[in-house]
Design an enzyme around this catalytic site. Structure first.
Site, PDB file in Angstrom:
ATOM      1  N   CYS A 192       2.969  -3.519   3.800  1.00 22.22           N
ATOM      2  CA  CYS A 192       2.155  -2.362   4.191  1.00 22.22           C
ATOM      3  C   CYS A 192       2.856  -1.736   5.400  1.00 22.22           C
ATOM      4  O   CYS A 192       4.026  -2.028   5.651  1.00 22.22           O
ATOM      5  CB  CYS A 192       0.693  -2.736   4.439  1.00 22.22           C
ATOM      6  SG  CYS A 192       0.364  -3.811   5.852  1.00 22.22           S
ATOM      7  N   HIS A 209       8.236 -25.191   7.831  1.00 21.95           N
ATOM      8  CA  HIS A 209       7.063 -25.841   8.401  1.00 21.95           C
ATOM      9  C   HIS A 209       5.776 -25.529   7.650  1.00 21.95           C
ATOM     10  O   HIS A 209       4.888 -26.368   7.579  1.00 21.95           O
ATOM     11  CB  HIS A 209       6.866 -25.393   9.860  1.00 21.95           C
ATOM     12  CG  HIS A 209       7.788 -26.079  10.816  1.00 21.95           C
ATOM     13  ND1 HIS A 209       7.518 -26.205  12.157  1.00 21.95           N
ATOM     14  CD2 HIS A 209       8.994 -26.675  10.615  1.00 21.95           C
ATOM     15  CE1 HIS A 209       8.504 -26.859  12.756  1.00 21.95           C
ATOM     16  NE2 HIS A 209       9.429 -27.148  11.839  1.00 21.95           N
ATOM     17  N   ASP A 227       0.878  -1.174   0.000  1.00 21.65           N
ATOM     18  CA  ASP A 227       0.000   0.000   0.000  1.00 21.65           C
ATOM     19  C   ASP A 227       0.917   1.226   0.000  1.00 21.65           C
ATOM     20  O   ASP A 227       2.143   1.107  -0.152  1.00 21.65           O
ATOM     21  CB  ASP A 227      -1.019  -0.037   1.150  1.00 21.65           C
ATOM     22  CG  ASP A 227      -0.391   0.202   2.521  1.00 21.65           C
ATOM     23  OD1 ASP A 227       0.862   0.341   2.605  1.00 21.65           O
ATOM     24  OD2 ASP A 227      -1.133   0.248   3.519  1.00 21.65           O
ATOM     25  N   THR A 270       2.471  -2.173   8.659  1.00 22.05           N
ATOM     26  CA  THR A 270       2.831  -3.180   9.664  1.00 22.05           C
ATOM     27  C   THR A 270       3.047  -4.564   9.076  1.00 22.05           C
ATOM     28  O   THR A 270       3.578  -5.447   9.757  1.00 22.05           O
ATOM     29  CB  THR A 270       1.690  -3.323  10.698  1.00 22.05           C
ATOM     30  OG1 THR A 270       0.496  -3.673   9.963  1.00 22.05           O
ATOM     31  CG2 THR A 270       1.459  -2.033  11.463  1.00 22.05           C
ATOM     32  N   HIS A 274       4.637 -32.107   7.768  1.00 22.00           N
ATOM     33  CA  HIS A 274       4.058 -30.782   7.547  1.00 22.00           C
ATOM     34  C   HIS A 274       3.104 -30.754   6.348  1.00 22.00           C
ATOM     35  O   HIS A 274       2.261 -29.867   6.267  1.00 22.00           O
ATOM     36  CB  HIS A 274       5.167 -29.748   7.339  1.00 22.00           C
ATOM     37  CG  HIS A 274       6.138 -29.696   8.474  1.00 22.00           C
ATOM     38  ND1 HIS A 274       5.758 -29.355   9.756  1.00 22.00           N
ATOM     39  CD2 HIS A 274       7.459 -29.988   8.532  1.00 22.00           C
ATOM     40  CE1 HIS A 274       6.812 -29.425  10.551  1.00 22.00           C
ATOM     41  NE2 HIS A 274       7.859 -29.805   9.839  1.00 22.00           N
TER      42      HIS A 274
END
Ligand code: RB5
Length: 150
Positions: free
Chosen positions: A65, A98, A8, A67, A133
């Site tokens: 973005c 994983h 963004d 965060t 996994h």
């Protein structure tokens, strides 16, 4: 590797720096935008990135973005995307080993460019561990609570 990248407005500068860095290393980078500093909504770019990776046009995605949180939530709405928000290399490593993450999310207001490069390098160079996994990762593509289309 074919890598799609999107952000963004908050991560425009980090996107440009990472796209250039990946291109220098020989990756084929598809910058899905935005391409100027206009304020945009991270879900729009997260969905675009998710479709690109889920559709096979890119093998990996980079979602950015402020965060890393909002755009990762958008990407993870696509059941064929496994997007991990990362701010250090150990998480980047385990997101591949994983979780077979196919998209990495990072926050331009949370970490600096050198840390972002280090996380991204680990993300791109770490193989999926497979074995036990596989069953767990497969379940991520088939959540039991997806709403039927109306
Ligand atoms: C934009 O101000 C900010 O909310 C966004 O970049 C992101 O951090 C959201 O999760």
């Amino acid at each position: 590797m074919r890598i799609a990248i999107a952000s963004d407005h908050a991560a425009l500068e980090m996107k440009a720096a990472l796209a250039a860095w990946l291109t220098e290393q020989g990756h084929e980078v598809n910058d899905l935008g935005p391409h100027d500093g206009t304020s945009v909504d991270y879900p729009d770019y997260g969905y675009k990135l998710a479709s690109t990776v889920a559709g096979g046009a890119a093998e990996r995605g980079v979602a950015l973005c402020g965060t890393g949180l909002g755009i990762s939530m958008a990407v993870n709405r696509n059941p064929d995307c496994r997007c991990a928000v990362v701010s250090e290399q150990l998480s980047a490593y385990f997101s591949r080993d994983h979780n077979d993450a196919n998209v990495i999310a990072m926050g331009a207001r949370m970490i600096g460019i050198e840390q972002a490069k280090a996380c991204l390098a680990t993300f791109l160079s770490t193989p999926f561990g497979g074995d036990r996994h596989v069953r767990r990762v497969d379940k991520l593509s088939n959540p039991p609570f997806v709403k039927e289309p109306v």
